[in-house]
Design a protein around this motif. Sequence first.
Motif, mmCIF file in Angstrom:
data_model
loop_
_atom_site.group_PDB
_atom_site.id
_atom_site.type_symbol
_atom_site.label_atom_id
_atom_site.label_comp_id
_atom_site.label_asym_id
_atom_site.label_seq_id
_atom_site.Cartn_x
_atom_site.Cartn_y
_atom_site.Cartn_z
ATOM 1 N N ALA A 44 0.923 -1.279 -0.029
ATOM 2 C CA ALA A 44 0.019 0.011 -0.076
ATOM 3 C C ALA A 44 0.806 1.087 0.126
ATOM 4 O O ALA A 44 1.974 1.244 0.625
ATOM 5 C CB ALA A 44 -0.844 0.101 1.035
ATOM 6 N N TYR A 45 0.355 2.384 -0.790
ATOM 7 C CA TYR A 45 1.049 3.632 -0.745
ATOM 8 C C TYR A 45 0.499 4.636 0.367
ATOM 9 O O TYR A 45 -0.848 4.685 0.428
ATOM 10 C CB TYR A 45 0.843 4.069 -2.203
ATOM 11 C CG TYR A 45 1.624 5.275 -2.440
ATOM 12 C CD1 TYR A 45 2.848 5.519 -2.349
ATOM 13 C CD2 TYR A 45 0.741 6.857 -2.564
ATOM 14 C CE1 TYR A 45 3.392 6.906 -2.634
ATOM 15 C CE2 TYR A 45 1.328 7.896 -2.697
ATOM 16 C CZ TYR A 45 2.694 7.930 -2.907
ATOM 17 O OH TYR A 45 3.208 9.147 -2.797
ATOM 18 N N THR A 46 1.369 5.340 1.103
ATOM 19 C CA THR A 46 0.809 6.045 1.971
ATOM 20 C C THR A 46 1.401 7.573 2.070
ATOM 21 O O THR A 46 1.196 8.322 2.951
ATOM 22 C CB THR A 46 1.249 5.501 3.585
ATOM 23 O OG1 THR A 46 2.890 5.321 3.469
ATOM 24 C CG2 THR A 46 0.700 4.073 3.812
ATOM 25 N N GLY A 47 1.807 7.876 0.657
ATOM 26 C CA GLY A 47 2.681 9.285 0.626
ATOM 27 C C GLY A 47 1.712 10.169 -0.087
ATOM 28 O O GLY A 47 2.041 11.305 -0.096
ATOM 29 N N ARG A 48 0.374 9.719 -0.417
ATOM 30 C CA ARG A 48 -0.662 10.804 -1.150
ATOM 31 C C ARG A 48 -1.008 11.782 -0.102
ATOM 32 O O ARG A 48 -1.596 11.442 1.043
ATOM 33 C CB ARG A 48 -1.829 10.269 -1.782
ATOM 34 C CG ARG A 48 -2.758 10.996 -2.660
ATOM 35 C CD ARG A 48 -3.660 10.425 -3.259
ATOM 36 N NE ARG A 48 -3.266 9.544 -4.253
ATOM 37 C CZ ARG A 48 -2.902 9.746 -5.370
ATOM 38 N NH1 ARG A 48 -3.095 11.254 -5.718
ATOM 39 N NH2 ARG A 48 -2.470 9.026 -6.349
ATOM 40 N N ASN A 49 -0.635 13.023 -0.283
ATOM 41 C CA ASN A 49 -1.183 14.127 0.722
ATOM 42 C C ASN A 49 -2.700 14.421 0.808
ATOM 43 O O ASN A 49 -3.359 13.530 0.035
ATOM 44 C CB ASN A 49 -0.746 15.348 0.102
ATOM 45 C CG ASN A 49 0.732 15.627 0.049
ATOM 46 O OD1 ASN A 49 1.480 15.096 0.858
ATOM 47 N ND2 ASN A 49 1.223 16.510 -0.749
ATOM 48 N N LYS A 50 -3.234 14.572 2.107
ATOM 49 C CA LYS A 50 -4.717 14.914 2.169
ATOM 50 C C LYS A 50 -5.006 16.006 1.499
ATOM 51 O O LYS A 50 -4.349 16.889 0.852
ATOM 52 C CB LYS A 50 -4.909 15.095 3.546
ATOM 53 C CG LYS A 50 -4.525 13.968 4.403
ATOM 54 C CD LYS A 50 -4.698 14.454 6.141
ATOM 55 C CE LYS A 50 -4.722 13.309 6.844
ATOM 56 N NZ LYS A 50 -4.935 13.654 8.419
ATOM 57 N N TRP A 51 -6.281 16.116 1.007
ATOM 58 C CA TRP A 51 -6.887 17.103 0.371
ATOM 59 C C TRP A 51 -7.403 18.195 1.277
ATOM 60 O O TRP A 51 -8.371 17.989 1.868
ATOM 61 C CB TRP A 51 -8.304 16.812 -0.601
ATOM 62 C CG TRP A 51 -8.789 17.602 -1.304
ATOM 63 C CD1 TRP A 51 -9.596 18.729 -1.166
ATOM 64 C CD2 TRP A 51 -8.497 17.983 -2.890
ATOM 65 N NE1 TRP A 51 -9.906 19.316 -1.998
ATOM 66 C CE2 TRP A 51 -9.253 18.851 -3.151
ATOM 67 C CE3 TRP A 51 -7.634 17.139 -3.793
ATOM 68 C CZ2 TRP A 51 -9.392 19.245 -4.702
ATOM 69 C CZ3 TRP A 51 -7.812 17.262 -5.098
ATOM 70 C CH2 TRP A 51 -8.738 18.595 -5.436
#
Length: 230
Positions: free
Chosen positions: A218-225
Amino acid sequence: MSIPFEELIAPVGIDNFYSKYKDKRHFVIKSNKPKFKDHFSWEELDNYLNQYYIQQWDRMPQLQVVLPNGDKWCKKKSPQKRTREELLKLWNQGSSFILTLSEFLNKTMWNQCREFEKHYGIGQANIYCSKSEDAHCFPIHADSTDNFLFHVSGKVKWYIYKEFAEKGQPYRPQDATLEEEFVLDDGDLLYIPKGKYHRVDTLSPRISISFHFREPPAYTGRNKWYDWKP
């Protein structure tokens, strides 16, 4: 709003997905409501395309067009530059447009990627749009990633083939054998495993969103909106 992965494939189930479908076979989940209508709209498409070289400034990200001969024109990579008028003509003549790397265009698509990335590696959203029936679409092909197709609007006939593209083997879509054909309507979901040959025919104007991702972890690096509203 975005839909959690578990809810999205609930009729199939997480365990069944990994044991029976992942990397093996496609599936369709039919819907009796347009549950993806908030992901992208015709009005958003209109706003997006009208930014193309407006007042000589390029405010658009990636754009691809399926030409009448089946070739692909890519705004970023193709040497030929096209005017807004030329693109409008292609659109009216039946070319399909693909808005790649489009998950940032609204909050719903951004958060939908985050939901997928709880189970997959980093991914993106590509939006496929056609104005008419019998639009120009890609020929038989296979993708290198798993593909979750959100059918937002219109009717599209899908053709799924038995064969998978083999890594390191010649690309021979002409030898593919038809396995199943079906029509997707508003709110339907299609899962296509990586490497599975497929193609489409449009039966009406349509918007479809392809969410596709690298393999786990799983990828956890996407920033929150973030919410910037006052």
